[in-house]
Scaffold this active site. Structure first.
Site, mmCIF file in Angstrom:
data_model
loop_
_atom_site.group_PDB
_atom_site.id
_atom_site.type_symbol
_atom_site.label_atom_id
_atom_site.label_comp_id
_atom_site.label_asym_id
_atom_site.label_seq_id
_atom_site.Cartn_x
_atom_site.Cartn_y
_atom_site.Cartn_z
ATOM 1 N N LYS A 189 12.466 -27.597 -70.446
ATOM 2 C CA LYS A 189 12.490 -28.288 -69.136
ATOM 3 C C LYS A 189 11.896 -29.658 -69.391
ATOM 4 O O LYS A 189 10.735 -29.804 -69.731
ATOM 5 C CB LYS A 189 11.650 -27.512 -68.124
ATOM 6 N N GLY A 241 0.858 -30.586 -70.171
ATOM 7 C CA GLY A 241 0.862 -31.329 -68.918
ATOM 8 C C GLY A 241 -0.516 -31.295 -68.292
ATOM 9 O O GLY A 241 -1.528 -31.137 -68.987
ATOM 10 N N SER A 242 -0.536 -31.409 -66.988
ATOM 11 C CA SER A 242 -1.820 -31.539 -66.304
ATOM 12 C C SER A 242 -2.514 -30.180 -66.159
ATOM 13 O O SER A 242 -1.871 -29.126 -66.166
ATOM 14 C CB SER A 242 -1.594 -32.153 -64.926
ATOM 15 N N VAL A 245 -1.332 -27.943 -63.054
ATOM 16 C CA VAL A 245 -0.041 -27.277 -63.279
ATOM 17 C C VAL A 245 -0.207 -26.195 -64.346
ATOM 18 O O VAL A 245 0.352 -25.095 -64.237
ATOM 19 C CB VAL A 245 1.057 -28.298 -63.665
ATOM 20 N N GLY A 246 -1.017 -26.470 -65.362
ATOM 21 C CA GLY A 246 -1.293 -25.460 -66.390
ATOM 22 C C GLY A 246 -1.878 -24.201 -65.775
ATOM 23 O O GLY A 246 -1.495 -23.072 -66.121
ATOM 24 N N CYS A 298 -3.498 -37.329 -73.818
ATOM 25 C CA CYS A 298 -4.582 -36.383 -73.492
ATOM 26 C C CYS A 298 -5.686 -36.463 -74.529
ATOM 27 O O CYS A 298 -6.822 -36.099 -74.260
ATOM 28 C CB CYS A 298 -4.058 -34.963 -73.334
HETATM 29 P P1 ADP Z 1 2.080 -35.109 -65.514
HETATM 30 O O1 ADP Z 1 0.997 -35.346 -64.515
HETATM 31 O O2 ADP Z 1 1.769 -35.491 -66.886
HETATM 32 O O3 ADP Z 1 3.455 -35.478 -65.039
HETATM 33 P P2 ADP Z 1 2.524 -32.391 -64.789
HETATM 34 O O4 ADP Z 1 1.609 -31.289 -65.170
HETATM 35 O O5 ADP Z 1 2.633 -32.758 -63.361
HETATM 36 O O6 ADP Z 1 2.089 -33.572 -65.716
HETATM 37 O O7 ADP Z 1 3.999 -32.088 -65.303
HETATM 38 C C1 ADP Z 1 4.287 -31.682 -66.606
HETATM 39 C C2 ADP Z 1 5.549 -30.847 -66.583
HETATM 40 O O8 ADP Z 1 5.327 -29.673 -65.800
HETATM 41 C C3 ADP Z 1 6.755 -31.539 -65.976
HETATM 42 O O9 ADP Z 1 7.910 -31.187 -66.709
HETATM 43 C C4 ADP Z 1 6.798 -30.952 -64.581
HETATM 44 O O10 ADP Z 1 8.081 -30.977 -63.995
HETATM 45 C C5 ADP Z 1 6.367 -29.537 -64.848
HETATM 46 N N1 ADP Z 1 5.828 -28.826 -63.676
HETATM 47 C C6 ADP Z 1 5.180 -29.347 -62.605
HETATM 48 N N2 ADP Z 1 4.845 -28.383 -61.729
HETATM 49 C C7 ADP Z 1 5.286 -27.204 -62.258
HETATM 50 C C8 ADP Z 1 5.223 -25.841 -61.850
HETATM 51 N N3 ADP Z 1 4.652 -25.470 -60.716
HETATM 52 N N4 ADP Z 1 5.757 -24.902 -62.661
HETATM 53 C C9 ADP Z 1 6.338 -25.252 -63.831
HETATM 54 N N5 ADP Z 1 6.437 -26.515 -64.266
HETATM 55 C C10 ADP Z 1 5.912 -27.492 -63.507
#
Ligand code: ADP
Length: 497
Positions: A189, A241-242, A245-246, A298
């Site tokens: 994704k 990622g963040s 979200v993790g 990061c």
């Molecule tokens: P950043 O702040 O670096 O954009 P995010 O954590 O928001 O980091 O996003 C990193 C990835 O996680 C992106 O591909 C985003 O679409 C995906 N993402 C965001 N929310 C979700 C979720 N609830 N479940 C799975 N993937 C997600």
């Protein structure tokens, strides 16, 4: 065979606009909804292209394709899987320029300092894992002489790889290369801000793979990422990622009882001792802060603790060296620093800068000048900013800014500085700068971080196990261990005669 890159992602018109479909079962396809979203060049504000807007229906198709390809791929001899990946990595190198250019267009990262090296590192990681297939070994287990007891390693099944926008090619390769060599199939994704270069690179790799082994979908987190994590046939999630979200992904995966690897944020300390080689430490701070990536890392060494005896000298030199970096058009060969990825990210950075500026007794040193080029949109060019003498409790010292903002702090007592360095929820990386071997050894043992360096601030490298402690995440990447522990499962088999 792909004729050229117009076949990879077809530019829809002469002004370089790319149309990025999902890549499912070896085909570029439109979204189930037929909708797309715009990918913007942060340096100009103009459209780079559009990508398919994925939802649960697209997830369903991609996971079904990966699940269908699973058995056939797992049956390919392991060294052959590696050989295919190695050929894919060679193809990436052959098309490095095209990929790097598209990456620069959609991320605003400078092509010379960031995008080209990123393609090379991604290919290097692919080549590294390609040779490791034979390490997917099991053991013989001493048990009873009349029985032969062994373990074998098996693939997990369909792996979901969820990517961020900051170094999408390297992060994709850190996930898909070990997954594929270990015999899994993958659904990637992409990040919504930067899906196109990832798609281009994945399609090049997929030329060497059976259809369905490597699939790519685009879309937003809740609508596309979440259904992917929750899909019953997804057996493993690997995410960068963040932190919030993790945590969401971890909770969803827990409901399915599937393993996850999470590479989340950081607030990495850099401790400069009184005896450090000053020019080297200053260069290390610039590299560690990832200023050429606008600090969007990061691992960024964003808390720089400098011994009081060299503090002012360090600060002066750091500002002088940072000012030498040229900020400008990401596609210009003379540019060192490009743009921030998006308006949202820029607002976050501006918010932290405002906090720093308003904190009493804090010095703010802005380095460099914004580009003066009518072809560029100035909105997302952020100047590297140093905050000196910032208090430990400031949000700038505690939260991940993900921008070109470094905090520089003096210290006098070794025990105090170690305590301050470890006083964070994160634990991704740390570095120590000294010529005193005993001090270096002591500090490296006591720093609570997964990736600790002495007298350098390297980025992620193949074979150097990478992964954080605490809220920086779970699991390791870039190493053999990552493939064995995170992309295969062990089965015990007991034979009787
Ligand atoms: P950043 O702040 O670096 O954009 P995010 O954590 O928001 O980091 O996003 C990193 C990835 O996680 C992106 O591909 C985003 O679409 C995906 N993402 C965001 N929310 C979700 C979720 N609830 N479940 C799975 N993937 C997600």
């Amino acid at each position: 065979m792909l004729a050229d890159n117009t076949d990879l992602i077809q530019p829809t018109c002469s002004n370089d606009s790319y149309a990025g479909g999902h890549f499912i079962a070896g085909q570029l396809v439109a979204a189930a909804s037929d909708e797309t979203f715009v990918v913007t060049n942060p340096a100009t504000g103009r459209e780079v292209g559009r990508a398919a807007l994925g939802n649960a229906r697209d997830v369903e198709k991609a996971v079904a394709a990966a699940a269908k390809a699973r058995q056939q791929w797992a049956a390919v001899p392991v060294r052959e899987r590696g050989a295919k990946l190695a050929r894919g990595a060679t193809r990436l190198l052959e098309q490095a320029e095209e990929i790097a250019r598209l990456l620069a267009l959609e991320t605003g990262k400078a092509i010379r300092t960031e995008c080209r090296p990123e393609v090379l590192t991604a290919a290097d990681i692919g080549t590294f894992y390609a040779g490791l297939g034979s390490e997917l070994k099991g053991e013989t287990l001493p048990f009873r002489p009349d029985l032969l007891s062994v373990t074998i390693r098996e693939p997990l099944g369909v792996v979901a790889a969820i990517l961020p926008w900051n170094v999408p090619l390297v992060l994709m390769m850190l996930k898909i290369a070990p997954a594929l060599v270990a015999g899994n199939t993958v659904v990637v994704k992409t990040a919504e801000e930067a899906p196109l270069a990832t798609l281009m690179a994945a399609r090049i790799l997929a030329e060497e793979l059976p259809a369905g082994v490597l699939n790519v979908i685009h879309g937003f987190g809740p609508e596309c990422g979440q259904p992917l994590v929750e899909h019953p046939l997804v057996a493993k999630v690997t995410f960068t990622g963040s932190q919030p979200v993790g945590e969401t992904i971890y909770a969803s995966a827990a409901r399915k009882l599937i393993p996850v690897s999470l590479e989340l944020g950081g607030k990495s300390p850099m401790i400069v001792m009184a005896d450090a080689d000053l020019p080297k430490a200053v260069a290390g701070a610039i590299a560690g802060m990832r200023f050429t990536r606008q600090g969007q890392s990061c691992t960024a060494a964003s808390r720089i603790y400098v011994h009081e005896t060299i503090y002012e000298d360090f600060l002066t030199r750091l500002a002088a060296e940072t000012r030498k970096l040229k900020i400008g058009d990401p596609l210009d060969e003379t540019t060192d620093i490009g743009t921030i990825i998006s308006q949202d990210q820029m607002e976050r950075i501006t918010h932290f800068i405002a906090i720093g500026r308003e904190t009493p007794n804090v010095r703010m040193i802005v380095c460099g000048t914004a580009p003066d080029d009518a072809n560029l949109d100035p909105a997302l060019f952020a100047l590297p900013t140093l905050f000196a003498d910032i208090p430990d409790e400031s949000p700038l010292m505690r939260e991940e800014i993900f921008g070109p903002v470094a905090c520089v702090v003096p210290w006098s007592d070794y025990e105090d500085v170690l305590e301050a360095a470890n006083d964070t929820d994160f634990g991704l990386a740390a570095s120590v700068w000294t010529n005193d071997l005993a001090k270096a050894l002591d500090a490296t043992r006591r720093l609570d971080a997964g990736y600790v360096q002495v007298n350098q601030n390297l980025t992620i490298q193949p074979n150097l196990s990478y992964g954080g402690f605490g809220k920086s995440g779970l699991g390791k990447e870039a190493s053999l261990e990552a493939m064995l522990e995170h992309f295969s499962r062990k089965k015990t088999i007991v034979f009787a005669g």
